[in-house]
Design an enzyme around this catalytic site. Structure first.
Site, PDB file in Angstrom:
ATOM      1  N   ASP A  46     -52.543  45.523 -92.446  1.00  0.00           N
ATOM      2  CA  ASP A  46     -51.774  45.141 -93.629  1.00  0.00           C
ATOM      3  C   ASP A  46     -52.650  45.003 -94.873  1.00  0.00           C
ATOM      4  O   ASP A  46     -53.837  44.669 -94.779  1.00  0.00           O
ATOM      5  CB  ASP A  46     -51.044  43.814 -93.395  1.00  0.00           C
ATOM      6  N   PHE A  47     -52.041  45.228 -96.021  1.00  0.00           N
ATOM      7  CA  PHE A  47     -52.667  45.117 -97.339  1.00  0.00           C
ATOM      8  C   PHE A  47     -53.434  43.798 -97.471  1.00  0.00           C
ATOM      9  O   PHE A  47     -54.557  43.765 -97.958  1.00  0.00           O
ATOM     10  CB  PHE A  47     -51.566  45.216 -98.404  1.00  0.00           C
TER      11      PHE A  47
END
Length: 181
Positions: A46-47
């Site tokens: 994830d970012f």
């Protein structure tokens, strides 16, 4: 750009970097750090998560690494709000019921703060709520699974670092750097 064939790259992804090579919104991506053509991420991170991303130019290897059927263990270091009890950790060990189904049993234990770089920006901490670190080992990869698992036991994730996938890890790789293996 370099062109090498049949390679594995271990990249220590920093916070707030997309796990892809392009972004229409101008956010940082893998291309800001990895200047090697024709490699692709084997799985996602994830970012807002940090740590190991494996890149390869080998489609079969990419599938092998990212396919949950192969049950490669993924180790995460998770800084959570509060101090999880043994009962809470046992819930993680048995599997957590999430909206998209029951997670497979995980290995979970409290650990000392790992020897890692400070995150920029730092996590938000509340003065009257302590934080703790959990080592969580899973063999699947549902969307935002680790964050949802810790939230389900009442301990929201503040910082999430993927330390390893199978035998590959981020030892001696600083955030935003990579090593070709």
């Amino acid at each position: 750009y370099l062109q090498i064939i049949n390679m594995i790259i271990l990249f220590n992804k920093p916070f707030n970097v997309l796990c892809q090579f392009t972004d229409r919104e101008g956010r940082k991506t893998l291309s800001d750090f990895v200047k090697i053509k024709n490699v692709y991420a084997a799985g996602r991170l994830d970012f807002d998560s940090e740590g190991l991303v494996i890149l390869t130019d080998d489609g079969k290897l990419q599938h092998l690494i990212s396919d949950p059927e192969n049950k490669l263990e993924k180790t995460y270091w998770v800084q959570v709000e509060g101090i999880p009890s043994e009962e809470s950790l046992n819930k993680l060990r048995k599997g957590i019921l999430l909206k998209d189904g029951l997670t497979k049993p995980a290995k979970a234990k409290l650990i000392d703060r790992p020897k890692i770089m400070e995150r920029i920006p730092p996590i938000r901490e509340r003065k009257n709520i302590p934080t703790n670190w959990i080592e969580l080992i899973i063999t699947e990869g549902k969307n935002r699974q680790v964050r949802r698992m810790t939230a389900a036991i009442g301990h929201p994730t503040l910082r999430l670092i993927r330390y390893s996938i199978g035998d590959w890890n981020i030892d001696n790789i600083k955030p935003s750097e990579y090593r070709i293996v």
